[in-house]
Design a protein around this motif. Sequence first.
Motif, short mmCIF file in Angstrom:
data_model
loop_
_atom_site.label_atom_id
_atom_site.label_comp_id
_atom_site.label_asym_id
_atom_site.label_seq_id
_atom_site.Cartn_x
_atom_site.Cartn_y
_atom_site.Cartn_z
N ARG A 30 -27.90 -59.79 135.90
CA ARG A 30 -28.03 -58.43 136.44
C ARG A 30 -27.47 -58.42 137.87
O ARG A 30 -27.67 -59.36 138.62
CB ARG A 30 -29.49 -57.98 136.45
N VAL A 31 -26.81 -57.32 138.22
CA VAL A 31 -26.31 -57.15 139.59
C VAL A 31 -27.22 -56.18 140.30
O VAL A 31 -27.45 -55.07 139.81
CB VAL A 31 -24.86 -56.63 139.61
N ASN A 32 -27.73 -56.58 141.44
CA ASN A 32 -28.63 -55.72 142.20
C ASN A 32 -27.80 -54.82 143.12
O ASN A 32 -27.10 -53.92 142.66
CB ASN A 32 -29.64 -56.57 142.97
N VAL A 48 -19.93 -50.55 155.16
CA VAL A 48 -19.40 -49.21 154.93
C VAL A 48 -20.39 -48.41 154.09
O VAL A 48 -20.80 -47.31 154.45
CB VAL A 48 -18.03 -49.26 154.24
N ALA A 49 -20.77 -48.98 152.96
CA ALA A 49 -21.73 -48.32 152.06
C ALA A 49 -22.24 -49.33 151.06
O ALA A 49 -21.55 -50.31 150.75
CB ALA A 49 -21.07 -47.15 151.33
N HIS A 50 -23.46 -49.10 150.56
CA HIS A 50 -23.94 -49.91 149.46
C HIS A 50 -24.76 -49.05 148.53
O HIS A 50 -25.21 -47.94 148.87
CB HIS A 50 -24.69 -51.17 149.91
N ILE A 51 -24.94 -49.56 147.30
CA ILE A 51 -25.63 -48.82 146.25
C ILE A 51 -26.41 -49.83 145.42
O ILE A 51 -25.90 -50.90 145.08
CB ILE A 51 -24.61 -48.02 145.39
N ASP A 52 -27.66 -49.49 145.10
CA ASP A 52 -28.44 -50.42 144.29
C ASP A 52 -28.32 -50.05 142.81
O ASP A 52 -27.66 -49.07 142.44
CB ASP A 52 -29.89 -50.50 144.77
N SER A 53 -28.97 -50.83 141.96
CA SER A 53 -28.83 -50.63 140.52
C SER A 53 -29.45 -49.32 140.05
O SER A 53 -29.12 -48.84 138.96
CB SER A 53 -29.45 -51.81 139.76
N ASN A 96 -19.14 -56.78 148.18
CA ASN A 96 -20.28 -57.69 148.26
C ASN A 96 -21.27 -57.35 147.16
O ASN A 96 -21.47 -56.17 146.83
CB ASN A 96 -20.95 -57.57 149.63
N ALA A 97 -21.90 -58.38 146.61
CA ALA A 97 -22.87 -58.13 145.53
C ALA A 97 -23.96 -59.17 145.53
O ALA A 97 -23.71 -60.36 145.80
CB ALA A 97 -22.16 -58.11 144.18
N ASP A 98 -25.16 -58.73 145.22
CA ASP A 98 -26.30 -59.62 144.98
C ASP A 98 -26.47 -59.74 143.47
O ASP A 98 -26.68 -58.73 142.79
CB ASP A 98 -27.59 -59.05 145.59
N VAL A 99 -26.40 -60.96 142.98
CA VAL A 99 -26.35 -61.19 141.53
C VAL A 99 -27.50 -62.08 141.08
O VAL A 99 -27.73 -63.15 141.67
CB VAL A 99 -25.01 -61.83 141.14
N PHE A 100 -28.19 -61.65 140.03
CA PHE A 100 -29.14 -62.52 139.35
C PHE A 100 -28.39 -63.15 138.18
O PHE A 100 -27.88 -62.44 137.30
CB PHE A 100 -30.35 -61.72 138.83
N ARG A 101 -28.31 -64.47 138.19
CA ARG A 101 -27.51 -65.15 137.18
C ARG A 101 -28.31 -65.47 135.92
O ARG A 101 -27.73 -65.69 134.85
CB ARG A 101 -26.90 -66.43 137.76
N ASP A 102 -29.64 -65.51 136.06
CA ASP A 102 -30.47 -65.89 134.92
C ASP A 102 -31.63 -64.93 134.77
O ASP A 102 -32.17 -64.46 135.77
CB ASP A 102 -31.01 -67.31 135.13
N TRP A 104 -34.61 -65.65 133.92
CA TRP A 104 -35.90 -66.24 134.29
C TRP A 104 -36.01 -66.50 135.79
O TRP A 104 -37.05 -66.90 136.27
CB TRP A 104 -36.09 -67.57 133.55
N SER A 105 -34.95 -66.27 136.54
CA SER A 105 -34.96 -66.60 137.97
C SER A 105 -35.17 -65.37 138.83
O SER A 105 -34.63 -64.30 138.55
CB SER A 105 -33.64 -67.27 138.36
N LEU A 106 -35.98 -65.52 139.87
CA LEU A 106 -36.18 -64.45 140.84
C LEU A 106 -35.22 -64.55 142.01
O LEU A 106 -35.28 -63.76 142.94
CB LEU A 106 -37.63 -64.48 141.34
N THR A 107 -34.33 -65.54 141.95
CA THR A 107 -33.40 -65.78 143.05
C THR A 107 -32.08 -65.08 142.77
O THR A 107 -31.48 -65.26 141.71
CB THR A 107 -33.15 -67.28 143.23
N SER A 108 -31.63 -64.27 143.74
CA SER A 108 -30.31 -63.66 143.64
C SER A 108 -29.34 -64.42 144.53
O SER A 108 -29.74 -65.05 145.52
CB SER A 108 -30.35 -62.19 144.03
N TYR A 109 -28.10 -64.36 144.17
CA TYR A 109 -27.03 -65.02 144.92
C TYR A 109 -26.09 -63.95 145.45
O TYR A 109 -25.76 -62.99 144.75
CB TYR A 109 -26.29 -66.00 144.03
N ASN A 110 -25.63 -64.16 146.66
CA ASN A 110 -24.76 -63.18 147.32
C ASN A 110 -23.31 -63.63 147.25
O ASN A 110 -23.00 -64.80 147.55
CB ASN A 110 -25.18 -62.98 148.77
N TYR A 111 -22.45 -62.73 146.86
CA TYR A 111 -21.03 -63.05 146.70
C TYR A 111 -20.16 -62.04 147.45
O TYR A 111 -20.54 -60.87 147.62
CB TYR A 111 -20.64 -63.02 145.21
N TRP A 112 -18.99 -62.55 147.84
CA TRP A 112 -17.98 -61.72 148.51
C TRP A 112 -16.70 -61.72 147.71
O TRP A 112 -16.32 -62.74 147.11
CB TRP A 112 -17.67 -62.25 149.91
#
Length: 122
Positions: A30-32, A48-53, A96-102, A104-112
Amino acid sequence: QVRLVESGGGLVQPGGSLRLSCAAEGSIFRVNVMGWYRQTPGNQRELVAHIDSGGRMNYRDSVKGQFIISRDNAMNTVYLQMNSLKPEDTAVYYCNADVFRDSWSLTSYNYWGQGTQVTVSP
């Protein structure tokens, strides 16, 4: 692995429009939050701008009413519609995006993303 693939930058005259796209690809549950930043030489990268799910948006004051951010959750893609462009909008724009890869995980990873040049000039 996850990567963000940007497109849509280029050269445009003042008053013109451009639409940037950014697709998140890879191992994604899921992408947050997804967003756009920009940077000019010698300056810090700025939001500039961001949007959540859920579709909640936030804009920097200088682009309110000028830029529109949107996203397609099914495609993990975020867009930035830029209207009435001004020379001061010239910058490299980064996705930029915050991504949940799994699931079962509560950890998101940030990507550019790699950045796309937007130049506003006569």
